[in-house]
Design an enzyme around this catalytic site. Structure first.
Site, short mmCIF file in Angstrom:
data_model
loop_
_atom_site.label_atom_id
_atom_site.label_comp_id
_atom_site.label_asym_id
_atom_site.label_seq_id
_atom_site.Cartn_x
_atom_site.Cartn_y
_atom_site.Cartn_z
CG PHE A 125 -1.53 3.51 -6.86
CD1 PHE A 125 -0.19 3.19 -6.75
CD2 PHE A 125 -2.00 4.02 -8.06
CE1 PHE A 125 0.67 3.38 -7.82
CE2 PHE A 125 -1.13 4.22 -9.14
CZ PHE A 125 0.21 3.89 -9.01
CG ASP A 202 -6.02 -0.93 -7.75
OD1 ASP A 202 -5.38 -1.86 -8.28
OD2 ASP A 202 -5.82 0.27 -8.00
CE1 TYR A 227 1.49 -0.91 -15.13
CE2 TYR A 227 -0.37 -0.71 -16.63
CZ TYR A 227 0.32 -0.28 -15.52
OH TYR A 227 -0.17 0.76 -14.78
CE LYS A 228 1.63 -1.54 -11.54
NZ LYS A 228 0.66 -0.82 -10.72
NE ARG A 376 7.43 -1.09 -5.90
CZ ARG A 376 6.49 -0.67 -6.72
NH1 ARG A 376 5.32 -0.31 -6.23
NH2 ARG A 376 6.69 -0.59 -8.02
C1 LIG Z 1 0.10 0.42 -11.11
C2 LIG Z 1 -1.15 0.78 -10.40
C3 LIG Z 1 -2.17 1.47 -11.03
C4 LIG Z 1 -1.98 1.92 -12.43
O1 LIG Z 1 -3.08 2.51 -13.03
P1 LIG Z 1 -2.98 2.90 -14.57
O2 LIG Z 1 -4.31 3.44 -14.89
O3 LIG Z 1 -2.58 1.66 -15.32
O4 LIG Z 1 -1.89 3.91 -14.71
C5 LIG Z 1 -3.35 1.69 -10.34
N1 LIG Z 1 -3.50 1.26 -9.06
C6 LIG Z 1 -2.51 0.61 -8.41
C7 LIG Z 1 -2.71 0.13 -7.02
C8 LIG Z 1 -1.31 0.36 -9.06
O5 LIG Z 1 -0.32 -0.26 -8.43
#
Ligand SMILES: *Cc1c(COP(=O)(O)O)cnc(C)c1O
Length: 416
Positions: A125, A202, A227-228, A376
């Site tokens: 990511f 992560d 939040y997901k 997706r």
């Molecule tokens: C959504 C997501 C993030 C989000 O990071 P934020 O600091 O909350 O913006 C980080 N890593 C992955 C793999 C994600 O899917």
């Protein structure tokens, strides 16, 4: 004649032990099929009520409200520990995933002096890649990028081949954000440990979707957002996990007063406690922290085992619809077919993916678009029904078959 796929969806929904959880969420438009719960989960009804009360408490209790608010990050952490397969006291809410990734990566590197390599994958990511690159640039370290297939994900052998005694830290996503490919967390963790490296996972796309088993895998460190799939609400604080025996060994780089022993003594020197609290920094956002706690509670109540089992049923069902209806129309499945190798979303490659996303939204199906040329579709197990997938993929099939998407702009702009 009833479409056999629809009959099957109805049967699967009728047998679904989690079916009742859909009623725990606010659903304002029942005709909208929401397939983006892996970007922003739905609003739990309990959260709406909790936030109303919290706003009133702010108005009435003012500063005294902190007595009730201060423990929320740890309380949510203990609930999340159950969801992540960790122990109470090993997880806490704090900051964002990005900031937590920075804190834990630097803490891990400091615990491996003399080693100068960070291993990640080239398809990780963006925030993870940027943060690791930034740390490496500041400290003169090397980032070693393992090649990951953008549809099939990361092979454990390839990670293993990148390991040697120069590697301090391995930092990877458990579920790949685009393909949904699931990395082999226990095998990669064991491989890294054999080479003396620490591993930082992560969990953004796996928390609340798959069984993670942090303790069982002897995982060192992890971060993830709430939040997901965890339905904590927009910008809700992230979580971080540090295995118990590392908590008094690692020192994080942002030495804030919330990470201090006896914080309100306002002492002269930074002396972090030997607990997960030392990974905190500053005053936490309480309204969204309470929302994260409510969201975590629903998944904990459902149980991660049943949630993960439903994720498998949903993705399996959607894959079969895709094979039957969409592949003949020029789509290609861009997610691993082995159920043991994927999370709870399905990626579909199509040259007109962006136009198809817009057309779907216009017909009340909410997908996500990820370059290059992928739709997706996220299946949040607590509120997504098999019949929703039938409806959503029927609309997608009909749009593609009649070229209704061709009237939409070709170039992606902004957020979808
Ligand atoms: C959504 C997501 C993030 C989000 O990071 P934020 O600091 O909350 O913006 C980080 N890593 C992955 C793999 C994600 O899917």
């Amino acid at each position: 004649m009833l479409d056999p796929f629809l009959a099957e969806a109805r049967a699967l929904d009728a047998a679904d032990p989690l079916a009742g959880f859909r009623d725990d969420f606010v659903i304002t438009d029942p005709d909208t099929v929401y397939l983006d719960g892996n970007s922003l989960g739905r609003l739990p009804k309990a959260t709406r009520e909790t936030l109303r009360q919290a706003v009133d408490a702010w108005g009435g209790d003012l500063i005294d409200g902190w007595h009730a608010w201060l423990p929320v990050g740890r309380e949510a952490g203990d609930v999340l520990a159950g969801v992540l397969g960790a122990e109470p006291g090993e997880v806490v809410l704090s900051d964002s995933t990005s900031v937590n990734l920075y804190k834990l990566a630097v803490a891990a590197l400091d615990a491996r002096p003399g080693r100068d390599v960070i291993v990640t994958d080239d398809d990780n990511f963006p925030t993870d890649r940027y943060i690791l690159e930034g740390i490496a640039a500041a400290r003169g370290l090397e980032v070693r990028r393992v090649g990951a297939d953008i549809d099939e994900g990361l092979r454990t052998e390839d990670v293993e081949a990148a390991l040697d005694d120069r590697v301090a830290l391995v930092c990877l996503s458990h579920v790949a954000y685009r393909s949904g490919a699931l990395a082999d967390l226990p095998a990669v963790t064991a491989a890294a440990h054999r080479h003396g490296a620490l591993v930082l996972w992560d969990l953004c796309h796996s928390a609340g979707a798959v069984e993670i088993g942090l303790t069982a895998a002897d995982a060192d460190l992890a971060v993830g957002c709430t939040y997901k799939y965890l339905n904590g609400g927009p910008g809700a604080p992230a979580f971080l996990y540090v295995r118990r025996d590392l908590q008094d060994v690692l020192v994080q780089p942002i030495r804030g007063w919330f990470g201090q022993t006896d914080q309100f003594a306002m002492g002269p020197d930074y002396r972090p406690p030997p607990t997960i609290d030392r990974f905190l920094v500053g005053t936490p956002p309480m309204l969204s922290g309470l929302a994260a706690l409510e969201g975590a509670r629903i998944t904990a109540r459902a149980g991660i085992g049943p949630v993960a089992a439903k994720a498998r049923t949903l993705t399996d069902y959607a894959l079969r619809l895709a094979d039957a209806w969409l592949t003949p129309l020029g789509f290609r499945v861009a997610t691993p077919r082995d159920p043991a190798r994927r999370g709870s979303h399905l990626s579909l490659h199509h040259p007109a993916a962006w136009q198809l996303c817009q057309a779907l939204k216009a017909e009340r199906v909410v997908p996500d678009h990820r370059p290059p040329e992928r739709l997706r579709l996220g299946f949040a197990p607590l509120y997504t029904r098999h019949t929703d997938l039938h409806t959503g993929l029927t609309r997608l099939r009909d749009i593609a078959a009649t070229d209704r998407h061709l009237t939409f702009p070709i170039i992606p702009q902004g957020l979808t």
